[in-house]
Design an enzyme around this catalytic site. Structure first.
Site, short mmCIF file in Angstrom:
data_model
loop_
_atom_site.label_atom_id
_atom_site.label_comp_id
_atom_site.label_asym_id
_atom_site.label_seq_id
_atom_site.Cartn_x
_atom_site.Cartn_y
_atom_site.Cartn_z
N ARG A 1 0.72 -1.31 -0.18
CA ARG A 1 -0.08 0.20 0.13
C ARG A 1 0.57 0.46 0.25
O ARG A 1 0.36 2.52 -0.30
CB ARG A 1 -1.47 0.12 0.72
N TYR B 1 -16.37 14.96 -16.67
CA TYR B 1 -17.94 13.54 -17.07
C TYR B 1 -18.19 13.49 -15.65
O TYR B 1 -17.81 13.81 -14.72
CB TYR B 1 -16.27 12.26 -16.44
N ASP C 1 -7.89 16.75 -16.31
CA ASP C 1 -8.33 15.33 -16.88
C ASP C 1 -7.42 15.31 -17.79
O ASP C 1 -8.03 15.67 -18.79
CB ASP C 1 -9.44 14.86 -16.28
N LYS D 1 -8.32 4.11 -19.53
CA LYS D 1 -8.56 3.46 -21.40
C LYS D 1 -7.58 3.68 -21.69
O LYS D 1 -7.18 2.65 -22.44
CB LYS D 1 -9.41 5.67 -20.87
N1 PLP Z 1 -12.22 10.50 -16.49
C1 PLP Z 1 -12.39 10.84 -17.66
C2 PLP Z 1 -12.35 11.80 -18.42
C3 PLP Z 1 -12.97 9.49 -17.81
O1 PLP Z 1 -13.78 9.60 -18.66
C4 PLP Z 1 -13.48 8.51 -16.66
C5 PLP Z 1 -14.25 7.59 -16.94
O2 PLP Z 1 -15.07 7.02 -17.75
C6 PLP Z 1 -13.44 8.55 -15.87
C7 PLP Z 1 -12.52 9.92 -16.02
C8 PLP Z 1 -12.76 7.47 -14.31
O3 PLP Z 1 -12.37 6.12 -14.97
P1 PLP Z 1 -11.88 5.62 -14.00
O4 PLP Z 1 -13.17 4.44 -14.80
O5 PLP Z 1 -11.24 4.50 -14.08
O6 PLP Z 1 -12.34 5.16 -12.84
#
Ligand code: PLP
Length: 418
Positions: free
Chosen positions: A58, A112, A185, A210
Site C-alpha cells: 500500500r 465527466y 484530466d 482508457k
Molecule cells: N475521467 C474521464 C474523462 C473518464 O471518462 C473516466 C471514465 O470514463 C474517468 C475519469 C474515471 O475513470 P475510471 O473508470 O478508471 O475510474
C-alpha cells in the site's frame, strides 16, 4: 527446510530466492503485499525515509513504481502516484489540494459525470462547494475565479463527450492569478496529444483504464504532479484513503503504454477520416471532432496539442435526436462494440445520456448539450472502412420505414470545438 514438517514446508518451499543477476527486460509483476528483510532495523530505516525500499505494497510496490516512473516521465512531472481507478486518482488529486469546509472548486461544466458526482456528493458532504463554468469562455472563467477565489480549477483537456478543447495555458494563468491549483484530466488526450504540466497545470490525472492501458483488461488511475512540494499531501491521500493500484493492473497498463504512440497515431487518423465520412450521412445532424477548420481559435488548439493529431473520439448527434433512435442504432451494430468505456484498441460506441452522464438530470444534460440522440464513438485501430460501413449500415437499418430520412439531408456538419 527439510528439518521442518510437511505443513511448514508447504508454506515456505521455493520462496524468497535471491534476486537474479540480470535485469528483467520487462518489469516483473511483484505480486506481494509485503517485503521481508534480514534485520528489522532495515525496515525501520525505509519507513523512516532514511533509505529507499519497499515494505508494504500500500506504501509502494516495484511494478506500480515502474508505471509511476513511466507516467512522471511521459507527462514531464516531478513524480506520479498510481491509484486503483481514474476516479480514485481524481479523488486523490482533490484531497492533495487540502480542501476543507468552505473551499470552492471551480469546475468545467463539461466534466465527466462521475467527477461531478464525486464533487457534489463526497466533497459536498464535507462542505466543499463546487461551482461550474464554461472553461472555453476565458473571460467568464477569469471573472468567476476572481469573484469566488477558488482553491482548485478542474477541467478536462478534451471534454467527454463533447470534445471541447481546453486552453490549458489560459486556465493555468487564471489559476495562478487567484492562487488556485489547476487539475487537468488528460484521459482523452494522453501525453501523446498534450502535456498539461508543460502548459502550467499543477496536477494531471488519468483514467489509465482508457488509452494508457488500451486493451480493456485493466482498471487504474494516476496523478502526475509538477512540484515536489505536493508529494506529502498526495502520498497521504493515496496511502491513507488506500485506493492503490494492484501490481497486476500496473503490469498490464505498462505494457499498454508501450504501444500508446502506435495505437493513437492510427486511431487519430481513423477518427479524422471517419468524422469526414460521417458528416455526409443524412441520419446524422452533427459530427463533433476537435479538428481545426477555417481558423476557429487556432491559437488555443495549437497551444494545447503539440502535434497534428486531434484525438480518437468522434461524437455524433442523430438527426432523430431521441433515445429510441440511439438504442436502435447501437443495437444494430455488428463490428463496433457497445462497450461502456473509451480508449480501447477496438471501436467502442456509447450513449452518453444513459452511460457517462447518467447521473445528471435530463435538464442538466440538455443544458450542456448531451441530448438523447448524442452518441460517442471511441475509434479503434481496425480498418477505418470496416468501422464506417458498420456505422452506416446500423444507421440505415435502424431507421424505421416511416421515419423521414430525407428530412435530415444536407444537415450534416462538423462542429468546431476549440
Ligand atoms: N475521467 C474521464 C474523462 C473518464 O471518462 C473516466 C471514465 O470514463 C474517468 C475519469 C474515471 O475513470 P475510471 O473508470 O478508471 O475510474
Amino acid at each position: 527446510m527439510s528439518d521442518y514438517s510437511q505443513s511448514t514446508r508447504f508454506v515456505h518451499a521455493g520462496e524468497r530466492r535471491e534476486a537474479p543477476n540480470g535485469v528483467p527486460a520487462s518489469t516483473p509483476i511483484y505480486a506481494t503485499s509485503s517485503f521481508i528483510y534480514e534485520q528489522v532495523e532495515d525496515i525501520d530505516r525505509i519507513v523512516e525515509g532514511d533509505t529507499t525500499g519497499f515494505v508494504y505494497s500500500r506504501y509502494g510496490n516495484p511494478t506500480v513504481a515502474a508505471f509511476e516512473d513511466a507516467m512522471a516521465q511521459l507527462e514531464n512531472g516531478k513524480f506520479a502516484y498510481a491509484f486503483g481507478s481514474g476516479m480514485a486518482a481524481i479523488h486523490g488529486a482533490l484531497l492533495a489540494c487540502e480542501l476543507s469546509s468552505g473551499s470552492i472548486v471551480l469546475a468545467s461544466k463539461d466534466l465527466y459525470g462521475s467527477t461531478f458526482e464525486l464533487l457534489l456528493t463526497v466533497f459536498g458532504a464535507f462542505g466543499v462547494k463546487t461551482v461550474t463554468e464554461d472553461f472555453n469562455d476565458v473571460a467568464a472563467l477569469r471573472a468567476k475565479a476572481f469573484e469566488l477565489k477558488p482553491s482548485v480549477l478542474l477541467c478536462e483537456t478534451l471534454s467527454n463527450p463533447l470534445l471541447k478543447v481546453c486552453d490549458i495555458e489560459e486556465c493555468a494563468q487564471i489559476a495562478r492569478e487567484v492562487g488556485a491549483k489547476l487539475i487537468v484530466d488528460n484521459t482523452f488526450a494522453t501525453p501523446y496529444l498534450c502535456r498539461p504540466l508543460d502548459l502550467g497545470a499543477d496536477f494531471v490525472v488519468h483514467s489509465a483504464t482508457k488509452y494508457l492501458g488500451g486493451h480493456a483488461d485493466a482498471t487504474g488511475g494516476v496523478v502526475v504532479a509538477k512540484k515536489e512540494f505536493d508529494k506529502p499531501a498526495l502520498l497521504g491521500a493515496l496511502t491513507l484513503a488506500g485506493g492503490v493500484l494492484s501490481p497486476w493492473e500496473a503490469h498490464s497498463i505498462l505494457r499498454g503504454i508501450k504501444t500508446l504512440g502506435l495505437r493513437l497515431e492510427k486511431q487519430c487518423s481513423n477518427a479524422e477520416i471517419l468524422a469526414a465520412k460521417l458528416q455526409k450521412l443524412p441520419e446524422i445532424s452533427e459530427v463533433i471532432y476537435p479538428k481545426l477548420f477555417d481558423g476557429v481559435d487556432a491559437n488555443a488548439l495549437d497551444r494545447t496539442f503539440h502535434g497534428n493529431d486531434f484525438g480518437a473520439i468522434v461524437t455524433i448527434r442523430l438527426a432523430e435526436d431521441t433515445r429510441e433512435a440511439a438504442y436502435r442504432f447501437l443495437n444494430a451494430l455488428k463490428l463496433c462494440t457497445r462497450a461502456a468505456s473509451v480508449g480501447d484498441l477496438f471501436t467502442g460506441i456509447v450513449h452518453p445520456a444513459t452511460a457517462t452522464h447518467r447521473e445528471l438530470s435530463p435538464a442538466k444534460r440538455d443544458a450542456i448539450g448531451i441530448t438523447e440522440g448524442l452518441i460517442r464513438i471511441s475509434v479503434g485501430i481496425e480498418d477505418v472502412n470496416d468501422i464506417y460501413v458498420d456505422i452506416e449500415r446500423a444507421l440505415s437499418v435502424s431507421i424505421p420505414i416511416e421515419a423521414p430520412r430525407a428530412l435530415a439531408v444536407g444537415q450534416g456538419k462538423i462542429s468546431l470545438r476549440a
